[in-house]
Design a protein around this motif. Structure first.
Motif, PDB file in Angstrom:
ATOM      1  N   TYR A 128       0.847  -1.193   0.000  1.00 23.98           N
ATOM      2  CA  TYR A 128       0.000   0.000   0.000  1.00 23.98           C
ATOM      3  C   TYR A 128       0.883   1.245   0.000  1.00 23.98           C
ATOM      4  CZ  TYR A 128      -2.887   3.821   1.518  1.00 23.98           C
ATOM      5  OH  TYR A 128      -3.482   5.057   1.597  1.00 23.98           O
ATOM      6  N   TYR A 129       0.605   2.140  -0.940  1.00 23.15           N
ATOM      7  CA  TYR A 129       1.301   3.426  -1.050  1.00 23.15           C
ATOM      8  C   TYR A 129       0.320   4.530  -0.676  1.00 23.15           C
ATOM      9  CZ  TYR A 129       4.666   1.092  -4.276  1.00 23.15           C
ATOM     10  OH  TYR A 129       5.611   0.268  -4.855  1.00 23.15           O
ATOM     11  N   ASP A 130       0.624   5.292   0.386  1.00 21.19           N
ATOM     12  CA  ASP A 130      -0.173   6.497   0.602  1.00 21.19           C
ATOM     13  C   ASP A 130       0.324   7.562  -0.371  1.00 21.19           C
ATOM     14  OD1 ASP A 130       2.030   7.859   1.706  1.00 21.19           O
ATOM     15  OD2 ASP A 130       1.392   7.464   3.773  1.00 21.19           O
ATOM     16  N   GLN A 139      16.356  -3.783  -7.630  1.00 16.96           N
ATOM     17  CA  GLN A 139      16.092  -5.018  -8.377  1.00 16.96           C
ATOM     18  C   GLN A 139      15.414  -5.994  -7.417  1.00 16.96           C
ATOM     19  OE1 GLN A 139      20.403  -5.342  -9.097  1.00 16.96           O
ATOM     20  NE2 GLN A 139      19.888  -5.881 -11.199  1.00 16.96           N
ATOM     21  N   ASP A 140      14.538  -6.832  -7.919  1.00 16.21           N
ATOM     22  CA  ASP A 140      13.914  -7.871  -7.096  1.00 16.21           C
ATOM     23  C   ASP A 140      14.709  -9.157  -7.307  1.00 16.21           C
ATOM     24  OD1 ASP A 140      12.164  -5.807  -6.754  1.00 16.21           O
ATOM     25  OD2 ASP A 140      10.367  -6.973  -7.094  1.00 16.21           O
ATOM     26  N   LYS A 141      15.598  -9.449  -6.359  1.00 16.96           N
ATOM     27  CA  LYS A 141      16.535 -10.564  -6.533  1.00 16.96           C
ATOM     28  C   LYS A 141      16.432 -11.579  -5.416  1.00 16.96           C
ATOM     29  CE  LYS A 141      20.492  -8.363  -6.919  1.00 16.96           C
ATOM     30  NZ  LYS A 141      21.896  -8.078  -7.292  1.00 16.96           N
ATOM     31  N   PRO A 188      14.564 -11.028 -19.988  1.00 19.66           N
ATOM     32  CA  PRO A 188      15.611 -10.025 -19.798  1.00 19.66           C
ATOM     33  C   PRO A 188      15.193  -8.861 -18.893  1.00 19.66           C
ATOM     34  CG  PRO A 188      15.154 -10.368 -22.150  1.00 19.66           C
ATOM     35  CD  PRO A 188      14.125 -11.137 -21.388  1.00 19.66           C
ATOM     36  N   ALA A 189      13.882  -8.690 -18.639  1.00 23.23           N
ATOM     37  CA  ALA A 189      13.426  -7.586 -17.786  1.00 23.23           C
ATOM     38  C   ALA A 189      13.336  -7.986 -16.320  1.00 23.23           C
ATOM     39  CB  ALA A 189      12.056  -7.083 -18.256  1.00 23.23           C
ATOM     40  N   ARG A 190      13.500  -9.273 -16.038  1.00 25.83           N
ATOM     41  CA  ARG A 190      13.207  -9.744 -14.681  1.00 25.83           C
ATOM     42  C   ARG A 190      14.074  -9.060 -13.628  1.00 25.83           C
ATOM     43  NH1 ARG A 190      12.550 -10.611 -10.328  1.00 25.83           N
ATOM     44  NH2 ARG A 190      11.725 -12.388  -9.170  1.00 25.83           N
ATOM     45  N   PHE A 193      16.369  -2.711 -12.899  1.00 28.47           N
ATOM     46  CA  PHE A 193      16.079  -1.763 -11.817  1.00 28.47           C
ATOM     47  C   PHE A 193      14.745  -1.072 -12.109  1.00 28.47           C
ATOM     48  CE2 PHE A 193      20.624  -2.201 -11.116  1.00 28.47           C
ATOM     49  CZ  PHE A 193      20.724  -2.107  -9.733  1.00 28.47           C
ATOM     50  N   HIS A 194      14.002  -0.803 -11.042  1.00 25.41           N
ATOM     51  CA  HIS A 194      12.699  -0.161 -11.197  1.00 25.41           C
ATOM     52  C   HIS A 194      12.302   0.478  -9.874  1.00 25.41           C
ATOM     53  CE1 HIS A 194      12.016  -4.179  -9.627  1.00 25.41           C
ATOM     54  NE2 HIS A 194      10.972  -3.657  -8.991  1.00 25.41           N
ATOM     55  N   GLY A 195      11.328   1.383  -9.938  1.00 24.55           N
ATOM     56  CA  GLY A 195      10.847   2.030  -8.718  1.00 24.55           C
ATOM     57  C   GLY A 195       9.562   2.785  -8.984  1.00 24.55           C
ATOM     58  N   GLY A 216      -4.779   6.648  -2.129  1.00 26.27           N
ATOM     59  CA  GLY A 216      -3.534   5.915  -2.292  1.00 26.27           C
ATOM     60  C   GLY A 216      -3.661   4.770  -3.284  1.00 26.27           C
ATOM     61  N   ARG A 217      -2.617   3.926  -3.279  1.00 26.86           N
ATOM     62  CA  ARG A 217      -2.487   2.888  -4.314  1.00 26.86           C
ATOM     63  C   ARG A 217      -2.106   1.560  -3.679  1.00 26.86           C
ATOM     64  NH1 ARG A 217       2.406   1.186  -7.205  1.00 26.86           N
ATOM     65  NH2 ARG A 217       1.746   0.135  -9.116  1.00 26.86           N
ATOM     66  N   ILE A 218      -2.656   0.489  -4.231  1.00 28.11           N
ATOM     67  CA  ILE A 218      -2.245  -0.870  -3.866  1.00 28.11           C
ATOM     68  C   ILE A 218      -1.539  -1.480  -5.069  1.00 28.11           C
ATOM     69  CG2 ILE A 218      -3.047  -3.195  -3.290  1.00 28.11           C
ATOM     70  CD1 ILE A 218      -5.530  -1.822  -1.997  1.00 28.11           C
TER      71      ILE A 218
HETATM   72  C1  MD5 Z   1       4.988  -1.119  -8.007  1.00 30.94           C
HETATM   73  N1  MD5 Z   1       6.510  -2.785  -7.036  1.00 30.94           N
HETATM   74  O1  MD5 Z   1       4.424  -0.703  -9.009  1.00 30.94           O
HETATM   75  C2  MD5 Z   1       6.190  -2.005  -8.226  1.00 30.94           C
HETATM   76  C3  MD5 Z   1       5.762  -2.825  -9.362  1.00 30.94           C
HETATM   77  C4  MD5 Z   1       7.942  -4.153  -5.643  1.00 30.94           C
HETATM   78  C5  MD5 Z   1       7.758  -3.190  -6.743  1.00 30.94           C
HETATM   79  O2  MD5 Z   1       8.714  -2.837  -7.375  1.00 30.94           O
HETATM   80  O3  MD5 Z   1       9.051  -4.707  -5.546  1.00 30.94           O
HETATM   81  O4  MD5 Z   1       6.979  -4.390  -4.905  1.00 30.94           O
HETATM   82  S1  MD5 Z   1       6.400  -4.480  -9.593  1.00 30.94           S
HETATM   83  C6  MD5 Z   1       7.802  -4.230 -10.419  1.00 30.94           C
HETATM   84  C7  MD5 Z   1       8.815  -5.174 -10.934  1.00 30.94           C
HETATM   85  C8  MD5 Z   1       9.094  -6.417 -10.445  1.00 30.94           C
HETATM   86  C9  MD5 Z   1      10.104  -7.190 -11.072  1.00 30.94           C
HETATM   87  C10 MD5 Z   1      10.839  -6.672 -12.142  1.00 30.94           C
HETATM   88  C11 MD5 Z   1      10.521  -5.392 -12.557  1.00 30.94           C
HETATM   89  C12 MD5 Z   1       9.534  -4.655 -11.969  1.00 30.94           C
HETATM   90  N2  MD5 Z   1      11.217  -4.816 -13.588  1.00 30.94           N
HETATM   91  O5  MD5 Z   1      11.996  -5.479 -14.281  1.00 30.94           O
HETATM   92  O6  MD5 Z   1      11.002  -3.594 -13.837  1.00 30.94           O
HETATM   93  O7  MD5 Z   1       4.616  -0.828  -6.882  1.00 30.94           O
END
Ligand code: MD5
Ligand code: FE
Length: 228
Positions: A128-130, A139-141, A188-190, A193-195, A216-218
């Motif tokens: 949850y994002y306020d 990165q999700d690793k 390749p996108a797994r 980096f993202h945010g 807010g956002r879920i």
């Molecule tokens: C979000 N949440 O929109 C993002 C969307 C999280 C997070 O980053 O870790 O909870 S999920 C994004 C995601 C996961 C795996 C890989 C990539 C994006 N990516 O390659 O960009 O609240």
């Protein structure tokens, strides 16, 4: 229409219909009032600005755990079957979009893990994002399985920053994810980096407003931990 943002990254705007969005938002209210309430995970002494509920596993920085001891000594909530079915529907729609994309190679759906029959997530992180919450570039690793991540957005729109696999910096693309949008990050996108750079207050459609939470956002992300 669906859009391939980069190899492995498929955006499905409006994947969930109004009823589907409203239904998941009601589920969230139930999880929130259940035995494992949302909590802010602490990273190096600093609480994150999002609050998390884990389904199937409890996420800690660097690992997944069955016991949510930092949240009332409870066991984690189960990973629901409807979530697996929904994840497979998203993977199926992404595979179809990639197959129809003239810029994606014919090998892409399989190479990016877009096989709905093989998709077997075992954890969902429900964040949850306020209106002031953010998520820094990362990165999700912590998963030991290369299965794609399926992301679902509900409530207010956010700006999602999709980057590259090398650095937190440019090149990246900023995308507005709205309520009902699905996103698949595979192949390749797994490990890109993202945010989330910002939440746009009061942008949710009427049927998806998180009124009980003051807006807010879920975001739900389904993943396969690769753990037993
Ligand atoms: C979000 N949440 O929109 C993002 C969307 C999280 C997070 O980053 O870790 O909870 S999920 C994004 C995601 C996961 C795996 C890989 C990539 C994006 N990516 O390659 O960009 O609240
Ligand atoms: Fe992430």
């Amino acid at each position: 229409a669906p859009r391939v943002i980069a190899p492995g990254a498929v955006w499905l705007p409006g994947f969930l219909d109004e009823a589907g969005q409203a239904w998941i938002i009601r589920q969230y209210a139930q999880w929130r009032s259940g035995p494992v309430p949302p909590h802010a995970t602490t990273i190096r002494g600093h609480p994150m600005s999002v609050t998390t509920i884990g389904l199937g596993w409890h996420w800690r920085p660097g690992r997944y755990d069955r016991e949510a001891k930092d949240v009332n000594n409870e066991l984690v909530l189960p990973f629901p079957d409807w979530m697996t079915r929904l994840g497979r529907q998203v993977i199926d729609a992404a595979a179809e979009a990639v197959a129809a994309d003239p810029d994606s190679p014919a090998s892409a759906p399989a190479a990016w893990g877009l096989d709905p029959g093989a998709y077997d997530p075992d954890v969902a992180l429900v964040n949850y994002y306020d209106e002031n919450a953010k998520m820094g570039m990362h990165q999700d690793k912590d998963e030991h399985d290369p299965a794609p991540v399926v992301s679902l957005s509900l409530g207010d729109t956010c700006t999602f920053r999709f980057g590259n696999t090398e650095t937190k910096n440019r090149p990246y693309e900023d995308i507005r994810l709205a309520s009902g949008d699905a996103f698949v990050f595979g192949g390749p996108a797994r490990f890109a980096f993202h945010g989330v750079t910002r939440i746009h207050p009061d942008t949710a459609p009427s049927y998806a407003r998180l009124d009980d939470l003051g807006g807010g956002r879920i975001n739900i992300t389904m993943r396969a931990t690769g753990r037993k």
